[in-house]
Design a protein around this motif. Structure first.
Motif, PDB file in Angstrom:
ATOM      1  N   VAL A  55       4.824  39.381   3.977  1.00 36.17           N
ATOM      2  CA  VAL A  55       3.510  39.014   4.609  1.00 36.17           C
ATOM      3  C   VAL A  55       3.310  37.794   5.128  1.00 36.17           C
ATOM      4  CG1 VAL A  55       0.981  39.226   4.065  1.00 36.17           C
ATOM      5  CG2 VAL A  55       2.504  40.685   2.919  1.00 36.17           C
ATOM      6  N   GLU A  56       3.030  37.547   6.378  1.00 37.52           N
ATOM      7  CA  GLU A  56       2.972  36.142   6.879  1.00 37.52           C
ATOM      8  C   GLU A  56       1.588  36.224   7.783  1.00 37.52           C
ATOM      9  OE1 GLU A  56       7.375  34.841   7.415  1.00 37.52           O
ATOM     10  OE2 GLU A  56       7.091  36.688   8.360  1.00 37.52           O
ATOM     11  N   GLN A  57       1.449  35.051   8.355  1.00 39.85           N
ATOM     12  CA  GLN A  57      -0.111  35.108   9.222  1.00 39.85           C
ATOM     13  C   GLN A  57       0.011  36.106  10.358  1.00 39.85           C
ATOM     14  OE1 GLN A  57      -2.809  32.866   8.491  1.00 39.85           O
ATOM     15  NE2 GLN A  57      -3.696  34.186   9.829  1.00 39.85           N
ATOM     16  N   VAL A  60       3.277  41.618   9.267  1.00 37.06           N
ATOM     17  CA  VAL A  60       3.953  42.097   8.024  1.00 37.06           C
ATOM     18  C   VAL A  60       5.265  42.854   8.409  1.00 37.06           C
ATOM     19  CG1 VAL A  60       3.433  43.606   6.165  1.00 37.06           C
ATOM     20  CG2 VAL A  60       1.528  42.452   7.162  1.00 37.06           C
ATOM     21  N   ARG A 268      -2.603  44.442   1.504  1.00 35.42           N
ATOM     22  CA  ARG A 268      -3.643  43.950   1.591  1.00 35.42           C
ATOM     23  C   ARG A 268      -4.170  43.003   0.349  1.00 35.42           C
ATOM     24  NH1 ARG A 268      -4.136  49.259   3.682  1.00 35.42           N
ATOM     25  NH2 ARG A 268      -4.462  49.219   5.790  1.00 35.42           N
ATOM     26  N   GLN A 271      -2.698  39.673   1.190  1.00 37.55           N
ATOM     27  CA  GLN A 271      -3.411  38.910   2.556  1.00 37.55           C
ATOM     28  C   GLN A 271      -4.564  38.396   1.858  1.00 37.55           C
ATOM     29  OE1 GLN A 271      -3.206  42.533   5.001  1.00 37.55           O
ATOM     30  NE2 GLN A 271      -1.957  41.749   6.346  1.00 37.55           N
ATOM     31  N   PHE A 276      -6.189  35.294   4.313  1.00 36.06           N
ATOM     32  CA  PHE A 276      -6.180  35.713   5.774  1.00 36.06           C
ATOM     33  C   PHE A 276      -7.528  36.582   6.211  1.00 36.06           C
ATOM     34  CE2 PHE A 276      -1.173  36.315   5.609  1.00 36.06           C
ATOM     35  CZ  PHE A 276      -0.916  34.878   5.568  1.00 36.06           C
ATOM     36  N   ARG A 333       1.912  30.078   3.570  1.00 38.27           N
ATOM     37  CA  ARG A 333       1.102  31.116   3.919  1.00 38.27           C
ATOM     38  C   ARG A 333       2.044  32.427   4.274  1.00 38.27           C
ATOM     39  NH1 ARG A 333      -4.051  30.627   4.122  1.00 38.27           N
ATOM     40  NH2 ARG A 333      -4.409  31.345   6.126  1.00 38.27           N
TER      41      ARG A 333
END
Length: 554
Positions: A55-57, A60, A268, A271, A276, A333
């Protein structure tokens, strides 16, 4: 062969490794992630299937992979996995939410959250506080005393444990030290916390999860007992490819390890933890991540791991048929999720793959494949062993294979993999050979979270008595021993025992086994201290897993 022990897998282990990672230049793609997972998983003898995400900014990466491609239908986006002890981080968020609402404090006594008249142990008048429970320093044992009599099936050990059993077990417990002074991973304490949170909130634990955590984050398919429409429960497996029963918990005790979730649910969750999106639960997620303990470093039920100069929040989980890994890297992040339909607890859990995905400078590991054991190893292992608290164990070699037998039980065969471990095909366990500094072999038996050290019984004499050392003699070993850059072992004397602590990890006791030789059997560690020409301790060699790390005494 009978099962030796049952328990929810702890999510901590001694990690004797370090790395100096480099920043990720670009977002991870599905194809890149699939290639990494395949390098670790393809043809692995466990037959595991995994759902993995980075998971990244704004992006996904996801992949669903199996050791055997023919098993691809076992898992998918609609599959809910048992996440085991990762559930503890969710219980911590619910406690943090109560704190945010002014209904709780980390400095509240645990007893304030339990029914009147509940006997809660203390130490010389010092009570267990909530902060002790979420940092595993409460002093409560790993499992409740009434669990052993309540458990009707060792394959589903928590199913029969009631709230009444749990509270009665508090009355059975005694503390050996003041709360807050010693780290001891406790599923018992975590179940009490789960019950206490639900009681303070005034609703059952699953309803509380759904209302305060799952709904705000959009975790539509996560559940404890009541699966939503459109989700299918994965079938768990042991590392010897056998199907395993699901683990069940009384609803209000499920914060210890009873949550089931799909990969997208956990994406989720990550995140939300990375901030996020701003939701009603965001303040509690952030509070739960605040560092509140140093021995070892912990937030609220999050382990804090030093990785390449950063601090990463992580937790692993394992039940009888599942493994999970979740990490939160606030600085980058970035988060990692691994959900497996096979428990890897006995073979080191998911830490190798997980930590490599956290930072590629850390070793990935490789698939475990079936192999033929070396004849010399079979010969060296054959013999009679003591393995307290269990009966005598015999190991025999025959036709190029190893066989074991516990006194009073039937003989069982052990297969072998190229990681150097033997494993029975009838139960989920590992027999790990341990070569000592003197060349003699013993072994560790690992099963369902328990680690038991076996020592050879001499053919011509009983076991030699461990040397008895005074505090002054023990103090001669105390000091800091750098083993790698930014990684040292600190040795100290406390309560008449020698203890060691690796950088960023919990303290563990050492037992004298011979002249200048000490052992931490639960970790498969042997320390051999070396003296200089004046007879003073000058360095040590740490033997673990067939490797040796050496360091001078500072």
């Amino acid at each position: 062969m009978k099962t030796f022990v049952t328990g929810l897998a702890a999510a901590t282990c001694l990690i004797l490794a370090g790395g100096t990672g480099t920043a990720h230049a670009a977002s991870t793609t599905d194809a890149t992630l699939q290639a990494v997972v395949d390098r670790r998983l393809a043809s692995d003898r466990t037959g595991a299937c995994m759902a993995v995400a980075i998971v990244e900014q704004g992006t996904v990466a996801r992949t669903y992979r199996c050791a055997d491609p023919r098993d691809a239908g076992r898992i998918g986006p609609d599959t809910a996995f048992e996440i085991g002890s990762v559930s503890k981080t969710m219980a911590a968020v619910l406690l943090a939410d109560l704190i945010e609402r002014g209904q709780a404090s980390l400095d509240d006594p645990l007893s304030d959250y339990l029914p009147e008249g509940t006997k809660v142990p203390s130490f010389e008048g010092e009570p267990i506080l909530l902060r002790h429970v979420v940092t595993h320093t409460s002093g409560l044992p790993a499992l409740p005393s009434r669990m052993q009599t309540a458990a009707a099936d060792v394959a589903n050990p928590y199913a029969e444990l009631t709230e009444a059993d749990l509270l009665a077990s508090l009355g059975d417990a005694t503390l050996a030290a003041a709360p807050g002074t010693r780290f001891e991973y406790s599923n018992f304490a975590s179940m009490v916390l789960s019950y206490a949170i639900a009681r303070r909130a005034g609703m059952d634990f699953e309803s509380l999860l759904k209302r305060r955590l799952f709904a705000p984050l959009g975790m539509r398919h996560a559940y404890v007992d009541d699966p939503p429409a459109g989700v299918r429960a994965a079938t768990g497996h042991t590392p010897n490819t056998q199907a395993a029963l699901s683990w069940d918990f009384a609803t209000n005790l499920a914060g210890v390890g009873g949550v089931r979730a799909t990969l997208d649910d956990m994406v989720r969750y990550v995140q939300g933890n990375l901030g996020f999106a701003e939701t009603a639960i965001t303040p509690a997620l952030e509070r739960a991540q605040e560092r509140i303990s140093e021995q070892p470093p912990m937030a609220m039920n999050w382990m804090l791991a030093p990785v390449a100069g950063r601090t990463v929040h992580l937790h692993e989980g394992g039940t009888g048929g599942f493994s999970a890994f979740v990490s939160i890297d606030r600085e980058r992040r970035r988060g990692v999720v691994i959900l497996s339909d096979t428990t890897w607890n006995s073979i080191g859990s998911l830490g190798s793959l997980g930590m490599h995905l956290v930072d590629p400078s850390l070793p990935l590991g490789k698939p475990r494949k079936l192999a033929s054991p070396p004849a010399a190893l079979l010969e060296a292992l054959a013999g009679e062993y003591r393995m307290p608290p269990f009966p005598q164990v015999s190991l025999r070699q025959r036709d190029g294979k190893l066989f074991g037998q516990v006194t009073g039980q039937e003989e069982f065969g052990l297969a072998y993999d190229d990681a150097g471990d033997f494993f029975p095909t009838v139960v989920d366990a590992i027999l790990r050979p341990q070569k000592k500094a003197n060349g003699e072999y013993g072994f560790q038996w690992m099963q369902m979270g328990g680690v038991f050290a076996a020592t050879r019984i001499s053919d011509d004499a009983g076991p030699s008595a461990a040397p008895s050392l005074s505090e002054a003699e023990l103090a001669a070993y105390a000091g800091e021993y750098p083993l790698m850059p930014n990684f040292a072992l600190t040795v100290r004397v406390r309560d008449g025992k020698l203890r060691a602590q690796a950088t960023g990890q919990g303290e563990f006791p050492l037992e004298a086994r011979g002249k200048d030789t000490f052992e931490a059997a639960a970790y498969g560690i042997e320390l051999v201290f070396k003296r200089d020409g004046k007879g003073e301790v000058a360095s040590l060699d740490l033997h673990q897993g067939g490797q040796v790390l050496s360091g001078p005494r500072n």
